[in-house]
Write an enzyme that holds these catalytic residues in place. Structure first.
Site, mmCIF file in Angstrom:
data_model
loop_
_atom_site.group_PDB
_atom_site.id
_atom_site.type_symbol
_atom_site.label_atom_id
_atom_site.label_comp_id
_atom_site.label_asym_id
_atom_site.label_seq_id
_atom_site.Cartn_x
_atom_site.Cartn_y
_atom_site.Cartn_z
ATOM 1 N N SER A 124 0.837 -1.202 0.000
ATOM 2 C CA SER A 124 0.000 0.000 0.000
ATOM 3 C C SER A 124 0.866 1.243 0.000
ATOM 4 C CB SER A 124 -0.856 -0.020 1.269
ATOM 5 O OG SER A 124 -1.430 1.237 1.498
ATOM 6 N N TYR A 150 -1.826 -1.337 10.917
ATOM 7 C CA TYR A 150 -2.132 -1.876 9.587
ATOM 8 C C TYR A 150 -1.032 -1.465 8.600
ATOM 9 C CZ TYR A 150 -3.650 -1.370 4.810
ATOM 10 O OH TYR A 150 -3.662 -1.374 3.437
ATOM 11 N N LYS A 154 2.173 -3.714 6.588
ATOM 12 C CA LYS A 154 2.527 -3.755 5.157
ATOM 13 C C LYS A 154 4.024 -3.492 4.978
ATOM 14 C CE LYS A 154 -1.536 -4.572 3.385
ATOM 15 N NZ LYS A 154 -1.813 -5.852 2.750
HETATM 16 C C1 UD1 Z 1 -6.789 4.767 4.093
HETATM 17 C C2 UD1 Z 1 -5.790 4.372 5.131
HETATM 18 C C3 UD1 Z 1 -4.633 3.693 4.455
HETATM 19 C C4 UD1 Z 1 -5.121 2.486 3.659
HETATM 20 C C5 UD1 Z 1 -6.198 2.906 2.686
HETATM 21 C C6 UD1 Z 1 -6.811 1.665 2.064
HETATM 22 C C7 UD1 Z 1 -6.068 5.972 6.968
HETATM 23 C C8 UD1 Z 1 -5.434 7.056 7.760
HETATM 24 N N1 UD1 Z 1 -5.376 5.509 5.915
HETATM 25 O O1 UD1 Z 1 -6.188 5.661 3.204
HETATM 26 O O2 UD1 Z 1 -3.697 3.288 5.430
HETATM 27 O O3 UD1 Z 1 -4.047 1.902 2.942
HETATM 28 O O4 UD1 Z 1 -7.233 3.620 3.368
HETATM 29 O O5 UD1 Z 1 -7.702 1.993 1.067
HETATM 30 O O6 UD1 Z 1 -7.155 5.541 7.261
HETATM 31 N N2 UD1 Z 1 -12.514 10.908 3.992
HETATM 32 C C9 UD1 Z 1 -13.551 11.744 4.398
HETATM 33 N N3 UD1 Z 1 -14.669 11.171 4.939
HETATM 34 C C10 UD1 Z 1 -14.807 9.822 5.106
HETATM 35 C C11 UD1 Z 1 -13.751 8.977 4.692
HETATM 36 C C12 UD1 Z 1 -12.614 9.552 4.146
HETATM 37 O O7 UD1 Z 1 -13.457 12.976 4.272
HETATM 38 O O8 UD1 Z 1 -15.836 9.365 5.628
HETATM 39 C C13 UD1 Z 1 -11.315 11.521 3.359
HETATM 40 C C14 UD1 Z 1 -10.014 11.253 4.108
HETATM 41 O O9 UD1 Z 1 -9.797 12.231 5.081
HETATM 42 C C15 UD1 Z 1 -9.017 11.299 2.938
HETATM 43 C C16 UD1 Z 1 -9.801 10.750 1.752
HETATM 44 O O10 UD1 Z 1 -11.181 10.919 2.098
HETATM 45 O O11 UD1 Z 1 -8.647 12.618 2.656
HETATM 46 C C17 UD1 Z 1 -9.538 9.284 1.469
HETATM 47 O O12 UD1 Z 1 -9.757 8.533 2.663
HETATM 48 P P1 UD1 Z 1 -9.739 6.921 2.653
HETATM 49 O O13 UD1 Z 1 -10.624 6.423 1.608
HETATM 50 O O14 UD1 Z 1 -9.991 6.481 4.063
HETATM 51 O O15 UD1 Z 1 -8.263 6.554 2.196
HETATM 52 P P2 UD1 Z 1 -6.838 6.998 2.792
HETATM 53 O O16 UD1 Z 1 -6.968 7.875 3.965
HETATM 54 O O17 UD1 Z 1 -6.038 7.523 1.668
#
Ligand code: UD1
Length: 339
Positions: A124, A150, A154
């Site tokens: 990842s 997690y 990795k």
């Molecule tokens: C997350 C994990 C990462 C993992 C990946 C798998 C964290 C900190 N990181 O990455 O370790 O490998 O998922 O797919 O959790 N967001 C919102 N509202 C939500 C959900 C997300 O605003 O309800 C935003 C987050 O702040 C971020 C973006 O959407 O800016 C993407 O979030 P997400 O899909 O959880 O992925 P990652 O944070 O990149």
């Protein structure tokens, strides 16, 4: 060539099974169904119009793995099996290290015993922690600033696999660092099916669009990004699946551990994703700005040129297609595989 697909019933695994079969590979799925459903494989069987051997088992069990290796002559393994909920990993680190790290060690031991030394591992972009700049190349430092077990699991597995190669150069090892997989197979019959409240953005948006969630929390609008919300490299799961097939196609020709980013090279913000999903679904996505989520970073997108160079792979599906395909899956299966 016979490919063992651990975690083959999961989100990325199930999509990869389709393309492996279409490319002419024989596959065996190995899964403990702790976070997946046999229904995904049944649906893949319909898509490819053939039956798929499935062995229910746990990668931590030597007995379970040996059953597969005794029954089938396995030439290479694509290793998806693992736990992936970031929040849960903070609460239950030992569970994560046991499943992900111990499980991988056990898998490699059994592979070695049976003379199978080719593995493609699901890593990842989380291993880059908080990158100093973007886009991220494979040469960026890894291991520092990872905020949860997690992500560290990795990173640790990557290091273990490098040591395995150092000890025995006949191993063929490909570490694929995924950016943010989204989307679904075109028919909408398979897709991402989180068992609980989704942690990741895309399933949360699509569940909001289908009416299962009231609104989306946008975690922070004061990041140093164009609109203040987090920027990520969303990649269509079928492009990601294709990257695995390309890695398997080439694996025998590699003479070092290959570490490869699988991303598109484009960064989109949370609000970009909301807009694109509204367009694809014709639904309004209500959202509220919420505080930043612990451990989140502002921006993360790939430089995917190494994948082009060594695998002749690049992502071909754009944001609209990612959202349309996610929506087709979500709207046709509001409760995922649970019907
Ligand atoms: C997350 C994990 C990462 C993992 C990946 C798998 C964290 C900190 N990181 O990455 O370790 O490998 O998922 O797919 O959790 N967001 C919102 N509202 C939500 C959900 C997300 O605003 O309800 C935003 C987050 O702040 C971020 C973006 O959407 O800016 C993407 O979030 P997400 O899909 O959880 O992925 P990652 O944070 O990149």
């Amino acid at each position: 060539m016979n490919i063992l697909v651990t975690g083959g019933a999961g989100y990325i695994g199930s999509h990869t099974c389709i393309l492996l079969i279409e490319a002419g590979y024989s596959i065996v799925v190995f899964d403990n169904f702790s976070n997946s459903s046999i229904e995904s494989i049944k649906r893949v069987e319909k898509i490819v119009n053939q039956s798929i051997p499935v062995v229910e088992g746990d990668i931590r069990s030597t007995k379970d793995l040996e059953k597969v290796f005794n029954e089938y002559k396995i030439d290479a393994v694509i290793h998806f099996a693992g736990l992936k909920a970031v929040g849960e990993s903070v609460d239950k680190p030992l569970k994560y290290y046991d499943n992900n790290v111990t499980g991988t060690i056990n898998l490699c031991e059994v592979m070695s015993k049976y003379g199978c030394k080719s593995i493609v591992f699901s890593s990842s972009a989380t291993v880059y922690g908080n990158p100093a700049s973007n886009p991220i190349t494979e040469y960026f430092p890894v291991g520092q600033g990872i905020t949860n077990p997690y992500g560290r699991s990795k990173y640790i597995i990557e290091e273990i696999l490098r040591d395995v190669f150092i000890s025995d150069n006949s191993w063929k090892i490909v570490l694929l660092r995924y950016f943010n997989p989204v989307g679904a197979y075109k028919s909408g019959t398979i897709g991402e099916d989180p068992s609980d409240i989704p942690n990741n953005l895309m399933p949360f948006i699509s569940q909001t669009a289908v009416g299962k969630r009231e609104y989306l929390n946008v975690f922070g609008d004061d990041y140093d990004t164009p609109d203040g919300t987090g920027v990520r490299d969303y990649i269509h799961v079928m492009d990601l699946a294709d990257g695995h097939v390309k890695a398997i196609d080439k694996i025998k020709s590699f003479d070092k551990v290959m570490t490869i980013n699988l991303g598109t090279g484009n960064g989109y913000s949370v609000l970009d994703m909301v807009k694109a999903f509204e367009k694809a679904s014709g639904k309004k996505i209500p959202y509220k700005i919420a505080p930043r989520r612990d451990g989140d970073i502002a921006m993360c997108y790939a430089n995917p040129s190494y994948a082009k160079e060594v695998l002749d792979w690049s992502a071909t599906r754009g944001l609209d297609e990612m959202c349309e395909d996610s929506w087709r899956w979500q709207s046709q299966n509001p409760n995922g595989y649970r019907g």
